[in-house]
Design a protein around this motif. Structure first.
Motif: not given
Ligand code: NAI
Length: 254
Positions: A16, A20, A39, A194
């Motif tokens: 969302a 992702g 979620v 994030m």
């Molecule tokens: P974001 O916070 O924009 O998106 C994360 C999404 O995961 C949100 O839509 C949230 O509602 C969902 N989510 C959280 N907990 C959940 C659960 N229990 N079940 C289902 N959905 C859930 O974060 P972003 O930056 O897009 O991160 C995506 C992935 O990339 C994460 O695994 C993060 O650790 C990884 N990552 C991100 C980096 C960054 O600089 N943004 C760097 C390295 C890794």
């Protein structure tokens, strides 16, 4: 880069928002029918509705990856809706509360492990159950630069992301001869909600300092991770399995 996922079905968790959402949109634009899983069920449905309104195939599913029953139901519903599952991107993840290891709470440890490590494990479990029967599939797990190096005050997050690489390599070995490939992507600093949350939590200076130490001198865009995920999910990476691909402007190579 352009790929064709015509007649294929992709599933993206944490779809969302951020990385992702960009990846789910990229799969849809490349012809896949996409399950947008999050979620935040309302936001997942809204993202799917936007794709459907633009002429693509998508469903939005609410699912907390910490809840194994919800994960099983989510994979089942994806397959029931679209008939198969070709590509999964296990991306849902959260940050830890910044704290030295001596000060970190057991609640934060359990919360981070539950989403970032057990969530990936349970998604893989049910995706692989189906792919094994189907006789094909690809999985990409979202690790991080935190899966490759240490990070002060980030032990819980880095431990979970290291664990994702262990899950990826082990499952890749199991299915290497069964037409199922499993890889991980390790994003560097990517500007997403994030990152906005980290700024709001007072980590803006740390992030700005980090950008200075990125060899390319800039943060990444979610679409740059989506490109790597689509490549790892496509037949153009047919001889690649068990790998953890850094997409980080050169950050961890120093
Ligand atoms: P974001 O916070 O924009 O998106 C994360 C999404 O995961 C949100 O839509 C949230 O509602 C969902 N989510 C959280 N907990 C959940 C659960 N229990 N079940 C289902 N959905 C859930 O974060 P972003 O930056 O897009 O991160 C995506 C992935 O990339 C994460 O695994 C993060 O650790 C990884 N990552 C991100 C980096 C960054 O600089 N943004 C760097 C390295 C890794």
């Amino acid at each position: 880069m352009s790929f064709s996922f015509q007649h294929q079905v992709a599933l993206v968790t944490g779809a969302a928002s951020g990385i992702g959402l960009a990846t789910a949109n990229a799969f849809a634009h490349a012809g896949a029918a996409v399950a947008i899983v999050d979620v935040n069920a309302q936001a997942a449905r809204a993202a799917a509705e936007a794709l459907v309104a633009a002429g693509y195939q998508a469903i939005g599913l609410g699912c907390d990856v910490c809840d194994i029953d919800q994960v099983q139901a989510m994979v089942k519903e994806t397959v029931a809706t679209f008939g198969r599952l070709d590509a999964a991107f296990n991306n849902a993840g959260i940050q830890n509360v910044l704290a030295e290891t001596a000060d970190a709470s057991v609640e934060d440890y359990d919360r981070v492990m539950s989403v970032n490590l057990r969530g990936v494990w349970s998604c893989m479990k049910f995706e692989l159950e189906h792919m094994r029967r189907q006789g094909s599939g690809t999985i990409v797990n979202c690790s991080s630069l935190g899966g490759l190096i240490g990070g002060a005050q980030r032990a819980n997050y880095h431990a979970a992301k290291h664990g994702v690489i262990g899950l990826t390599k082990s499952a890749a070995l199991e299915y290497a001869t069964r037409n199922i490939r499993i890889n991980a992507v390790c994003p560097g600093l990517i500007w997403t909600p994030m990152a906005d949350q980290m700024v709001a939590a007072g980590q803006g200076d740390a992030l700005a300092g980090m950008v200075k130490s990125i060899p390319m001198g800039r943060h990444g865009r979610p679409e740059e991770i989506a490109d790597a995920v689509l490549w790892l999910s496509s037949s153009t990476s047919s001889y690649v399995t068990g790998q953890s691909i850094s997409v980080d402007g050169g950050f961890v190579m120093r």
